[in-house]
Design a protein around this motif. Structure first.
Motif, PDB file in Angstrom:
ATOM      1  N   PRO A 184       0.826  -1.218   0.000  1.00 52.99           N
ATOM      2  CA  PRO A 184       0.000   0.000   0.000  1.00 52.99           C
ATOM      3  C   PRO A 184       0.854   1.260   0.000  1.00 52.99           C
ATOM      4  O   PRO A 184       1.862   1.330   0.698  1.00 52.99           O
ATOM      5  CB  PRO A 184      -0.799  -0.125   1.298  1.00 52.99           C
ATOM      6  CG  PRO A 184      -0.861  -1.593   1.571  1.00 52.99           C
ATOM      7  CD  PRO A 184       0.421  -2.168   1.049  1.00 52.99           C
ATOM      8  N   GLN A 185       0.431   2.240  -0.800  1.00 50.69           N
ATOM      9  CA  GLN A 185       1.292   3.388  -1.092  1.00 50.69           C
ATOM     10  C   GLN A 185       0.748   4.722  -0.597  1.00 50.69           C
ATOM     11  O   GLN A 185       1.118   5.767  -1.114  1.00 50.69           O
ATOM     12  CB  GLN A 185       1.541   3.459  -2.607  1.00 50.69           C
ATOM     13  CG  GLN A 185       2.302   2.250  -3.152  1.00 50.69           C
ATOM     14  CD  GLN A 185       3.759   2.280  -2.772  1.00 50.69           C
ATOM     15  OE1 GLN A 185       4.409   3.309  -2.855  1.00 50.69           O
ATOM     16  NE2 GLN A 185       4.297   1.147  -2.325  1.00 50.69           N
ATOM     17  N   GLY A 186      -0.143   4.723   0.382  1.00 49.02           N
ATOM     18  CA  GLY A 186      -0.651   5.998   0.894  1.00 49.02           C
ATOM     19  C   GLY A 186       0.483   6.873   1.399  1.00 49.02           C
ATOM     20  O   GLY A 186       1.490   6.363   1.898  1.00 49.02           O
ATOM     21  N   SER A 187       0.326   8.195   1.270  1.00 46.60           N
ATOM     22  CA  SER A 187       1.452   9.072   1.585  1.00 46.60           C
ATOM     23  C   SER A 187       1.662   9.226   3.090  1.00 46.60           C
ATOM     24  O   SER A 187       2.612   9.860   3.517  1.00 46.60           O
ATOM     25  CB  SER A 187       1.270  10.442   0.932  1.00 46.60           C
ATOM     26  OG  SER A 187       0.135  11.070   1.461  1.00 46.60           O
ATOM     27  N   GLY A 188       0.762   8.623   3.899  1.00 42.74           N
ATOM     28  CA  GLY A 188       0.988   8.665   5.339  1.00 42.74           C
ATOM     29  C   GLY A 188       1.568   7.372   5.870  1.00 42.74           C
ATOM     30  O   GLY A 188       1.853   7.257   7.064  1.00 42.74           O
TER      31      GLY A 188
END
Ligand code: AMP
Ligand code: MG
Length: 378
Positions: A337-341
């Motif tokens: 998963p690549q969410g910026s958080g």
């Protein structure tokens, strides 16, 4: 200037010019016998002595004579050619050779590594292990290095708390200051840690002005989006100039850059992954430039092990894991998963994968650019 043992990671202030020849004397590259090249036809020579490293022989070697000579030992007067021991035959005090001999063979010439007066290390070089050894080999006990850049750093946000405190409802811990302090120190700079600053334009203005006056570069994280409590852009515009504040990149779209007086300022995004990627893509090269160094991040081509995509029109930096297969080919997959958080994506990654706008979809087996993180996030 600093003692050599304290110069690791510093940037050399001026060219280091070699005050000596390295090696200082012509010397033997082998254990063997030393001969005169004008006397090779003799075929058989009388051994007249032995020369060890550190024990020069001043007495000339004459025609018809040879010396035993060890690796690193200075050539005595007359000797300019060395035959390795394995190619010689001893017969009492006489020696002959069993292989063809070329004039001048197996000799390291004076100044062959570095000549007297040559630039050994150029100004602006960051001093790593080889440079420290090179300086020592020239007899330098101290080096003149540039003062490290001073970089001010603070986090912003009413919800941001320092680790160690009890987390209030709706609050989060400040991770950016710790990733960024490590990145700044890793780039050879001195960090001035200004802590956490609330979302208050008056306090922000005062802190930014003070930081700009005290340091060479100012970094903040958070408060650069378009939310109601995002004051960085406004304060930057009041105190200095905004050069840009939005870039076609993900993560890291809200990145503000400008000047506070003469001091450059980066307002990094609050999202932890975005803050790190903006540092790597923009701040690290800027620091290298301010240090007067020539530096370019390494970008390699790897084969995608899975499909990847970005939003059209943006450069996407996915967190990746690359490896080299048995035939030496680089292959890369994402960390998930690549969410910026999702800071763990950064923690698991050993590279960033760059998906460029011209090719927003990557199929399995296609080439992508990767930016190895080794040495950059250590
Ligand atoms: P902002 O740009 O200030 O709206 O921040 C964007 C997101 O990053 C929000 O979810 C913030 O809570 C988070 N954030 C801001 N600063 C930090 C920080 N220092 N450490 C961790 N997360 C942060
Ligand atoms: Mg904020």
């Amino acid at each position: 200037d600093l003692p050599l043992a304290r110069c690791h990671g510093a940037v050399l202030a001026g060219d280091l010019v070699s005050p000596i020849n390295v090696p200082p004397h012509a010397n033997s590259a082998m254990d063997g016998i030393g001969l005169r090249s004008d006397d090779l036809a003799a075929g058989r020579w009388q051994l007249v002595g032995e020369v060890l490293a550190g024990q020069p022989r001043s007495e000339p070697v004459l025609a018809g004579q040879a010396v035993q000579i060890m690796t690193g030992a200075p050539l005595p007067p007359g000797v300019d050619t060395v035959v390795m021991r394995e190619e010689t035959r001893l017969d009492g005090e006489w020696v002959s050779v069993s292989a063809p001999v070329k004039a001048g063979q197996n000799v390291r010439q004076a100044g062959e590594d570095l000549a007297l007066g040559a630039v050994a290390i150029a100004a602006g070089t960051r001093l790593g292990a080889p440079q420290l050894g090179l300086a020592a080999s020239l007899g330098q006990a101290r080096l003149s290095v540039r003062a490290p850049l001073k970089v001010a750093l603070f986090s912003t946000g009413d919800e941001v708390q320092a680790p160690g405190e009890t987390l209030a409802p709706g609050h989060i811990f400040d991770s950016n200051r710790f990733t960024l302090m490590a990145l700044i120190a890793g780039a050879g700079c001195e960090v001035m840690d200004l802590g956490i600053i609330p979302d208050d334009p008056v306090i922000l203005r005062q802190q930014l002005a003070q930081a700009a006056a005290d340091t060479d570069l100012v970094l903040s994280s958070g408060g650069v989006s378009v939310g109601n409590a995002d004051f960085i852009k406004q304060v930057l515009a009041e105190l200095g100039q905004i050069a840009f504040w939005r870039i076609q990149m993900r993560p890291g779209r809200p990145l503000a850059f400008g000047k506070l007086g003469q001091t450059p300022f980066f307002g990094l995004p609050g999202n932890p992954v975005a803050a790190m990627i903006c540092f790597l893509q923009f701040v690290e090269p800027a620091i290298a430039r301010l240090q007067g160094r020539v530096w370019q991040p390494l970008r390699l081509s790897a084969l995608a092990e899975q499909q990847m995509k970005s939003r059209p029109g943006r450069t996407e930096f996915l967190r990746g894991i690359f490896h080299q297969d048995a035939s030496g080919v680089l292959r890369v997959r994402t960390t998930g998963p690549q969410g910026s958080g999702i800071l763990s994506s950064m923690s698991d990654a050993n590279c960033l994968i760059e998906i460029v706008p011209a090719q927003p979809a990557i199929a399995v087996g296609e080439r992508v650019w990767i930016h190895p993180l080794q040495g950059r996030v250590a």
